[in-house]
Design an enzyme around this catalytic site. Sequence first.
Site, short mmCIF file in Angstrom:
data_model
loop_
_atom_site.label_atom_id
_atom_site.label_comp_id
_atom_site.label_asym_id
_atom_site.label_seq_id
_atom_site.Cartn_x
_atom_site.Cartn_y
_atom_site.Cartn_z
N SER A 31 0.84 -1.13 0.05
CA SER A 31 -0.10 0.05 -0.08
C SER A 31 0.78 1.19 0.05
CB SER A 31 -1.04 -0.07 1.21
OG SER A 31 -1.63 1.26 1.03
N LYS A 81 -13.82 -3.21 2.84
CA LYS A 81 -14.69 -2.34 2.84
C LYS A 81 -16.12 -2.51 3.06
CE LYS A 81 -11.84 0.00 -0.65
NZ LYS A 81 -11.78 0.40 -2.25
N GLY A 142 -15.77 -5.77 -10.36
CA GLY A 142 -15.57 -5.97 -8.93
C GLY A 142 -15.90 -4.65 -8.18
N ALA A 144 -13.75 -2.03 -7.60
CA ALA A 144 -13.35 -0.88 -8.07
C ALA A 144 -14.33 -0.34 -9.26
CB ALA A 144 -12.15 -1.12 -8.62
N TYR A 230 -1.58 2.10 -10.65
CA TYR A 230 -0.62 2.84 -10.43
C TYR A 230 0.73 2.42 -10.17
CZ TYR A 230 -1.16 1.81 -5.36
OH TYR A 230 -1.21 0.91 -4.16
N GLY A 251 -3.87 5.92 -12.27
CA GLY A 251 -4.20 5.49 -11.21
C GLY A 251 -3.90 6.24 -9.94
#
Length: 303
Positions: A31, A81, A142, A144, A230, A251
């Site tokens: 991350s 989430k 999905g 995203a 990204y 991204g």
Amino acid sequence: MRTDQTSAGRPAPGGGGGTRAAVLGSPIGHSLAPTLHRAAYAAMGLDRSYEAIECDEPTLPALFDSLGDDWAGLCLAVPLKRAVLPLVDEVSDLALDVGGADTVVFRHGRSFGDHTGVHGITTAFHQAGLRAPGSAVVLGGGAAACSALAALREVGVREPVVVVRERDHAREAEAAAGRLGVSVELRHFGELDRLLRGVAVVVSTLPAGAADTLAPAVAHSGAAVLDAVYSAWPTRLAKAAGFAGSTVVDGLSVLLHQTVRQIELLTGLTDVPVAEMRRAARDELVRRAARETEPAVSGGKLL
């Protein structure tokens, strides 16, 4: 901070009560969130900490309940989430519609779940001049893609096409579209050439490398492209679209503006240093790329 009932309501209030925050997920070591948050806090002169914590769905409730008053909030990766929704006291309407909260703010003994990914996409759209694209194709179905559908709704696209390899892969997006009041057309990748004719924007929510074979068709369409990847930038999709003269949104810009919104929620402050965050993220990505290309050494010999 856990209650028996989650209610839809207002967005999470700005400014968590504590000074600690973290991003949760599994795996989470990749991350960029700690890099972005720490860069912002340093530039803003804030005495706050931000870390990455390995956490999966089974361990989330216990971790959530263990947090004390020194915590300002949490950021969550997929699939946490969705899993966090029953754990918070209040959830924003947007988070419920999208199907997950990517940010939780703790304040006055209560927890507030919100969704910042849509803000990241819409801000990136606006900065690229894509304020009313009119039509869109979303690659992938999905979590995203759910955020992408909500963002496209914000810029006026109410009937996007969602392209997946199998219909089962679009269950999340199809459910989110119903909650968002968006009418989606589900199609297969084999139809992509036809679906791209005249489309204004293509949003790829596919993992790194998964859209490589689609790059020529997307580039030939002339559509603007937002690629959510990204870490391996520029992707083949982005390169092809760029060479064709199309508008390309990376991204990292999406992640950057999502993080800005998270920091606003966690701190209650709005003057977030975007330039410093982008620079820190790019430096970190360069360091990671360099590490990946370093030859392995054992006992002074190359392996």
